[in-house]
Enzyme design. Sequence first.
Site, short mmCIF file in Angstrom:
data_model
loop_
_atom_site.label_atom_id
_atom_site.label_comp_id
_atom_site.label_asym_id
_atom_site.label_seq_id
_atom_site.Cartn_x
_atom_site.Cartn_y
_atom_site.Cartn_z
N GLY A 98 114.01 59.55 11.46
CA GLY A 98 113.58 60.41 12.57
C GLY A 98 112.91 59.65 13.71
O GLY A 98 112.92 60.10 14.85
N GLU A 139 119.74 60.44 13.59
CA GLU A 139 119.26 61.78 14.00
C GLU A 139 119.27 61.90 15.51
O GLU A 139 118.29 61.52 16.16
CB GLU A 139 117.86 62.04 13.45
CG GLU A 139 117.81 62.07 11.93
CD GLU A 139 116.43 62.39 11.37
OE1 GLU A 139 115.61 62.99 12.09
OE2 GLU A 139 116.18 62.05 10.22
N TYR A 257 106.11 68.27 2.11
CA TYR A 257 105.04 68.37 3.09
C TYR A 257 105.16 69.74 3.76
O TYR A 257 106.20 70.41 3.64
CB TYR A 257 105.13 67.25 4.15
CG TYR A 257 106.37 67.33 5.00
CD1 TYR A 257 107.56 66.74 4.60
CD2 TYR A 257 106.36 68.04 6.22
CE1 TYR A 257 108.70 66.84 5.37
CE2 TYR A 257 107.50 68.13 6.99
CZ TYR A 257 108.67 67.54 6.56
OH TYR A 257 109.81 67.65 7.32
N TRP A 346 111.97 64.81 0.66
CA TRP A 346 111.29 63.91 1.59
C TRP A 346 109.80 64.24 1.49
O TRP A 346 109.43 65.36 1.85
CB TRP A 346 111.77 64.11 3.03
CG TRP A 346 110.96 63.26 3.96
CD1 TRP A 346 109.79 63.58 4.58
CD2 TRP A 346 111.25 61.90 4.32
NE1 TRP A 346 109.32 62.52 5.31
CE2 TRP A 346 110.20 61.48 5.16
CE3 TRP A 346 112.28 61.00 4.01
CZ2 TRP A 346 110.14 60.19 5.70
CZ3 TRP A 346 112.22 59.73 4.55
CH2 TRP A 346 111.16 59.33 5.39
#
Length: 366
Positions: A98, A139, A257, A346
């Site tokens: 990212g 990305e 997360y 992730w």
Amino acid sequence: MAPKTLPFFLTLLFLLQLHSSAGQNAVRAAYWFSDSGFPVSDIDSTLFTHLFCAFAGLNPQTNRVFIASGNQAQFSTFTRTVQQKNPSVKTLLSIGGGDAKATDFDGMASQAGSRKSFIDSSIRLARSNNFHGLDLDWEYPSNTTQMTNFGLLLAEWRVSVASESRRSGNTPLLLSAAVFRSSDYYTINYPSSAVSKGLDWINVMAYDFYGPRWSSVTGPPAALYNPGTTESGSYGITTWIQAGVAANKIVLGFPFYGWAWKLAHSNNNGFFAPAVGPAISKDGDVGYAEINSFIAKNGARALYNSSFVSNFCYSGTTWIGYDDKESISAKVTYAKNRGLLGYFAWHAGADDKWALSRQAASAWGA
Ligand SMILES: *[C@@H]1O[C@H](CO)[C@@H](O)[C@H](O)[C@H]1NC(C)=O
Ligand SMILES: *[C@@H]1O[C@H](CO)[C@@H](O)[C@H](O)[C@H]1NC(C)=O
């Protein structure tokens, strides 16, 4: 062995083999992220079939893949380290991420010569650092030309990986890519046929649907269901299958997360409540272990919404949407029931004493 029992024994052997090859074909994975500072040696690799080592970079001048000097020691020993607890775990070197520049990937993919530099260097790097595969995290390819070039890159990568395997006599490297939640990136379609033919599987990033930097209200950040919207894992998975990518090449991603918002009013604390920006961290991202500490420290109220498949908690004006054990279980069960290849998280270092990783493995029936 008596001749009579031999056919029975062979049948058993055959069934056992079928079973073990089916086992190898499942992906129960997580990314390890070097920036998290989480020690590789602390990963409980017994809970995973595959681990992604993130991230290698792309040099926009040479179009070669490289491992940053600060990462070299950890990356080059990654496979050996995680195989100490689980000798059969497979590792993939993940490229991009990212925070990488999408334009670097766009530039690389736009010419045959630079694609070859990328491909050759990635294969060399994977082999010299003992990875079992490579994962492309661009990305994102974001117009039709870039999507076409992405497809060419995958096709050429596959040819090179196959020929390297023939030359070296080694098992071919695994090839995967982390892709957008749906088979189109805001109406620009992925080249699904090249994706199917070129890759062993895709990691569908079914998260970040809502977040405090881009949503002015709270929301289920990684909902599995969100009827009437495109903001859900089930919507994304359905588009990939409809685009022609087989379910058994699709791996469902979920986050370890959450996203934390600052509520406009502490008494309006459900989904889609007005918010005024991030809480807890600069952008509002907060790891699962930290969320549990937040709940314990503040006596926060924590709830599960089974319609969205999303957990949330709040205390005062702080509101967090995230995946707890219920969400993870429901998603893994969904992946299994839909015939997907597996799931990934992730990222490993954000888990809380492996609670979510363990929940996922047990929901899969591992
Ligand atoms: C796609 O993007 C690239 C680089 O940003 C640009 O050079 C190219 O012209 C664009 N193609 C289309 C079809 O928009
Ligand atoms: C989930 O949240 C939505 C929006 O607030 C609500 O309409 C729905 O009833 C909730 N579902 C459950 C099972 O609590």
